[in-house]
Design a protein around this motif. Structure first.
Motif, PDB file in Angstrom:
ATOM      1  N   GLU A   1       0.830  -1.200   0.000  1.00  0.00           N
ATOM      2  CA  GLU A   1       0.000   0.000   0.000  1.00  0.00           C
ATOM      3  C   GLU A   1       0.869   1.257   0.000  1.00  0.00           C
ATOM      4  O   GLU A   1       0.554   2.242  -0.671  1.00  0.00           O
ATOM      5  CB  GLU A   1      -0.937  -0.001   1.216  1.00  0.00           C
ATOM      6  CG  GLU A   1      -1.853  -1.203   1.317  1.00  0.00           C
ATOM      7  CD  GLU A   1      -2.789  -1.305   0.127  1.00  0.00           C
ATOM      8  OE1 GLU A   1      -3.248  -0.259  -0.359  1.00  0.00           O
ATOM      9  OE2 GLU A   1      -3.062  -2.448  -0.306  1.00  0.00           O
ATOM     10  N   ILE A   2       1.947   1.222   0.761  1.00  0.00           N
ATOM     11  CA  ILE A   2       2.866   2.369   0.795  1.00  0.00           C
ATOM     12  C   ILE A   2       3.509   2.573  -0.572  1.00  0.00           C
ATOM     13  O   ILE A   2       3.582   3.694  -1.103  1.00  0.00           O
ATOM     14  CB  ILE A   2       3.952   2.148   1.860  1.00  0.00           C
ATOM     15  CG1 ILE A   2       3.335   2.090   3.274  1.00  0.00           C
ATOM     16  CG2 ILE A   2       5.032   3.224   1.769  1.00  0.00           C
ATOM     17  CD1 ILE A   2       2.778   3.386   3.774  1.00  0.00           C
ATOM     18  N   GLN A   3       3.974   1.495  -1.167  1.00  0.00           N
ATOM     19  CA  GLN A   3       4.736   1.576  -2.416  1.00  0.00           C
ATOM     20  C   GLN A   3       3.894   2.054  -3.593  1.00  0.00           C
ATOM     21  O   GLN A   3       4.418   2.677  -4.519  1.00  0.00           O
ATOM     22  CB  GLN A   3       5.359   0.215  -2.709  1.00  0.00           C
ATOM     23  CG  GLN A   3       6.471  -0.149  -1.726  1.00  0.00           C
ATOM     24  CD  GLN A   3       6.872  -1.610  -1.780  1.00  0.00           C
ATOM     25  OE1 GLN A   3       6.211  -2.431  -2.433  1.00  0.00           O
ATOM     26  NE2 GLN A   3       7.949  -1.955  -1.091  1.00  0.00           N
ATOM     27  N   LYS A   4       2.608   1.767  -3.593  1.00  0.00           N
ATOM     28  CA  LYS A   4       1.792   2.160  -4.736  1.00  0.00           C
ATOM     29  C   LYS A   4       1.081   3.491  -4.548  1.00  0.00           C
ATOM     30  O   LYS A   4       0.299   3.896  -5.401  1.00  0.00           O
ATOM     31  CB  LYS A   4       0.763   1.069  -5.039  1.00  0.00           C
ATOM     32  CG  LYS A   4      -0.329   0.907  -4.000  1.00  0.00           C
ATOM     33  CD  LYS A   4      -1.228  -0.286  -4.331  1.00  0.00           C
ATOM     34  CE  LYS A   4      -2.357  -0.442  -3.340  1.00  0.00           C
ATOM     35  NZ  LYS A   4      -3.180  -1.653  -3.583  1.00  0.00           N
TER      36      LYS A   4
ATOM     37  N   LYS B   1       1.614   7.658   4.362  1.00  0.00           N
ATOM     38  CA  LYS B   1       2.803   7.673   5.210  1.00  0.00           C
ATOM     39  C   LYS B   1       2.800   6.493   6.181  1.00  0.00           C
ATOM     40  O   LYS B   1       1.764   6.127   6.741  1.00  0.00           O
ATOM     41  CB  LYS B   1       2.880   8.985   5.995  1.00  0.00           C
ATOM     42  CG  LYS B   1       2.936  10.234   5.115  1.00  0.00           C
ATOM     43  CD  LYS B   1       4.156  10.219   4.190  1.00  0.00           C
ATOM     44  CE  LYS B   1       4.241  11.505   3.353  1.00  0.00           C
ATOM     45  NZ  LYS B   1       5.391  11.470   2.414  1.00  0.00           N
ATOM     46  N   GLN B   2       3.996   5.953   6.401  1.00  0.00           N
ATOM     47  CA  GLN B   2       4.150   4.790   7.259  1.00  0.00           C
ATOM     48  C   GLN B   2       4.102   5.198   8.728  1.00  0.00           C
ATOM     49  O   GLN B   2       4.365   6.347   9.089  1.00  0.00           O
ATOM     50  CB  GLN B   2       5.493   4.107   6.941  1.00  0.00           C
ATOM     51  CG  GLN B   2       5.756   2.816   7.665  1.00  0.00           C
ATOM     52  CD  GLN B   2       4.697   1.761   7.397  1.00  0.00           C
ATOM     53  OE1 GLN B   2       3.667   1.753   8.065  1.00  0.00           O
ATOM     54  NE2 GLN B   2       4.961   0.897   6.422  1.00  0.00           N
TER      55      GLN B   2
ATOM     56  N   GLU C   1       9.409   2.887   8.960  1.00  0.00           N
ATOM     57  CA  GLU C   1       9.815   3.438   7.678  1.00  0.00           C
ATOM     58  C   GLU C   1      11.030   2.680   7.127  1.00  0.00           C
ATOM     59  O   GLU C   1      11.878   2.205   7.882  1.00  0.00           O
ATOM     60  CB  GLU C   1      10.171   4.929   7.795  1.00  0.00           C
ATOM     61  CG  GLU C   1       9.052   5.799   8.365  1.00  0.00           C
ATOM     62  CD  GLU C   1       9.156   5.966   9.864  1.00  0.00           C
ATOM     63  OE1 GLU C   1       9.841   5.134  10.513  1.00  0.00           O
ATOM     64  OE2 GLU C   1       8.560   6.922  10.398  1.00  0.00           O
ATOM     65  N   ILE C   2      11.081   2.585   5.827  1.00  0.00           N
ATOM     66  CA  ILE C   2      12.238   2.008   5.145  1.00  0.00           C
ATOM     67  C   ILE C   2      12.953   3.133   4.424  1.00  0.00           C
ATOM     68  O   ILE C   2      12.379   3.791   3.545  1.00  0.00           O
ATOM     69  CB  ILE C   2      11.813   0.914   4.150  1.00  0.00           C
ATOM     70  CG1 ILE C   2      11.176  -0.253   4.896  1.00  0.00           C
ATOM     71  CG2 ILE C   2      13.026   0.434   3.349  1.00  0.00           C
ATOM     72  CD1 ILE C   2      10.693  -1.363   3.994  1.00  0.00           C
TER      73      ILE C   2
END
Length: 570
Positions: free
Chosen positions: A553-556, A562-563, A568-569
């Motif tokens: 979900e974060i990547q797309k 926001k995480q 966070e990565i």
């Protein structure tokens, strides 16, 4: 008894039948769906609305959830009962179990496509699919040519409630999440930022107000399991309790605790006649629908694929199960002595070499222990002095011999070979509401008489003495927390209580404890509390009070979503 046993199977089939809809009711957005056909027919529209029930969290041991109709290769829903200090997995050899125990949830989210079956990815997916179904129904309601017997107000109220339930399941795991008030089309921007936790709570409360306006107080027994005004009040109580809790109310705003107390008191004052506490805690979840259940998912006899729960909570030797979810010694030690004293109190009478006598009666209802009478013979979880011979319920193939099993979820008929194996799932019951009130009122004003009364009602029902007078607010807080752990044991509350209280770092770090029971040559026993091998060690960091948003979900989201802090990565 206002809810008769004869109706259980009928009402259970009502809920189960909701998963047997036409495939077009399940397809993802972007797949052709004949919405015009559905919403031009009151029968089809009603079924579409009923489908929303399938998204409720509706069974035990489903902390690890699948969206409706999704199954793993074994054919059964995966379960993770070992998130908290209640239970552990005997083998401790699944990759996902290790990720959970080590607190590295992000890795769990990247297990190829299977992440959607995990607690993090599965919960996110399940909730937003349920939200979409309810929002679709609400948007299309006015297009349906309802007849006088079609109950459109009830259907509308159910959708508002279930949508509120879905958002609550999200925020109790992730904190603030994107609010999506309308069904998104393919042309809509789906890269939405997170709303604040407070905004989500307000949205949930608005949905609950809409639901309460139109839902009935009670139903005919043939419709048991449907949502009522009482269920609305119960969810409101739970939502406000979480919103007031230390994780989500770091400033300690006492008005939030007061609001939570008021919500619980509303149900207690106005609906206790509908949901009175059972006279006994014995078999509280089994066989018949109980009066104190405010919203319950009735279950049929648990055979074949529906027996996965029983198999996981029973031993594989003598019980025909797997025994993968076994209570820890930490959980067992929470049960007081029958005199109301903690076992750590030197005046309690606790005997470490006879540890299972004179305990809280709920211990005997919740836990199966060595020597407990169960079915045709006692439970045997001992090992002999020779270190080779095992009792019939000890599990030689596991990483260790389980000392305990979950009686609360294991009908004795399973052991006897019978068929009446009902274990119903109460989403809300009155005991929780009393504990919600006691906790919130204690935090708002301290341990006044009403706090004692709420907790003592539950203790007295269990044949336990009243709490001692003169407790401080902090002492009462600990007793209420202990009471929740015992009264609501294995009902999927404990893990989330630990998160909202922010105590995981204190009780879930380091070793997991069990009991080694040695049968001596004279047939007596020696009891040795033990730390489990290092492979069973747990890690709980501050960041784990919230789950990470699923990585996919974060990547797309093009950087919009926001995480959670700490996940966070870089």
């Amino acid at each position: 008894m206002k809810k008769k046993f004869i109706y259980i199977y009928i009402s259970a089939m009502l809920i189960i039948s909701m998963s047997c809809k036409e495939d077009f009711l399940q397809r993802d957005e972007g797949v052709a769906i004949d919405l015009e056909k559905i919403f031009s027919d009151p029968v089809l529209a009603t079924k579409f609305g009923d489908e929303s029930y399938n998204y409720l969290w509706n069974d035990f041991a489903t902390i690890n959830v699948n969206p409706p109709n999704n199954r793993v290769s074994s054919g059964n829903t995966r379960v993770n009962f070992y998130f908290s200090d209640e239970c552990m997995e005997t083998h401790n050899n699944s990759q996902q179990a290790l990720f959970i125990m080590r607190g590295i949830y992000l890795e769990d989210n990247t297990l190829s496509s299977s992440y959607k079956y995990t607690e993090i990815g599965g919960s996110w997916q399940r909730a937003y699919e349920g939200i979409r179904n309810t929002s679709r129904m609400l948007e299309e309601m006015d297009k349906v040519p309802w007849g006088p017997e079609d109950y459109p107000d009830r259907i509308k109220g159910e959708q508002h409630f279930i949508r509120a339930f879905m958002y609550f399941e999200l925020i109790k795991r992730f904190g603030g999440v994107p609010i999506i008030p309308n069904v998104l089309s393919l042309s809509d921007n789906a890269d939405l930022p997170r709303n604040t936790y407070e905004e989500c709570v307000d949205y949930i409360l608005d949905d609950l107000a809409e639901a309460e306006n139109v839902l009935p107080l009670v139903y005919d027994e043939n419709a048991y399991g449907r949502i009522t005004k009482g269920a609305v009040k119960a969810l409101r109580s739970r939502v406000l309790l979480y919103a007031a809790s230390f994780r989500d109310n770091p400033a300690g705003d006492l008005s939030k605790w007061a609001a939570a107390a008021t919500a619980a008191k509303d149900l207690m004052d106005n609906m206790s006649y509908l949901y009175p506490l059972e006279s006994s805690h014995v078999n509280i979840l089994k066989y018949t629908i109980k009066d104190e259940f405010i919203l319950c998912m009735p279950k049929p006899v648990r055979n074949d694929n529906l027996m996965f729960l029983i198999q996981l909570t029973t031993p594989n030797r003598g019980g025909s199960g797997f025994g993968n979810c076994v209570p820890t010694q930490d959980h067992v030690d929470l049960y007081e002595m029958a005199n109301g004293k903690l076992i750590t109190d030197p005046t309690s009478g606790y005997d470490p070499q006879n540890p299972y006598i004179n305990r809280d009666p709920r211990f005997y209802e919740n836990i199966l222990y060595n020597g407990a009478e169960w079915g045709p013979r006692p439970i045997e979880t001992w090992e002999a002095e020779d270190g080779v011979t095992l009792g019939r319920d000890a599990k030689a193939a596991a990483s260790f011999q389980a000392a305990y099993f979950v009686r609360k979820l294991w009908p004795v008929e399973k052991q006897l070979g019978g068929s009446s194996q009902y274990v119903h799932f109460p989403i809300f019951r009155m005991a929780e509401i009393l504990l919600n009130y006691a906790e919130a009122q204690n935090e708002a004003v301290g341990p006044d008489e009403s706090v004692y009364d709420a907790v003592n009602q539950i203790r007295n029902r269990a044949q336990m003495p009243d709490l001692p007078n003169g407790l401080s607010q902090a002492q009462m807080r600990e007793r209420i927390r202990n009471e929740r752990a015992v009264e609501l044991a294995f009902e999927t509350n404990r893990w989330f209580d630990i998160m909202r209280w922010g105590i995981g770092k204190d009780i879930l770090n380091g070793t997991t404890r069990s009991m080694r029971i040695v049968k001596l040559n004279d047939d007596s026993y020696r009891y040795e509390p033990i730390d489990m091998p290092s492979g069973f060690n747990r890690t709980f960091l501050e960041r784990q009070n919230f789950y990470p948003i699923p990585l996919g979900e974060i990547q797309k989201s093009n950087g919009i979503l926001k995480q959670n802090p700490g996940w966070e990565i870089n």
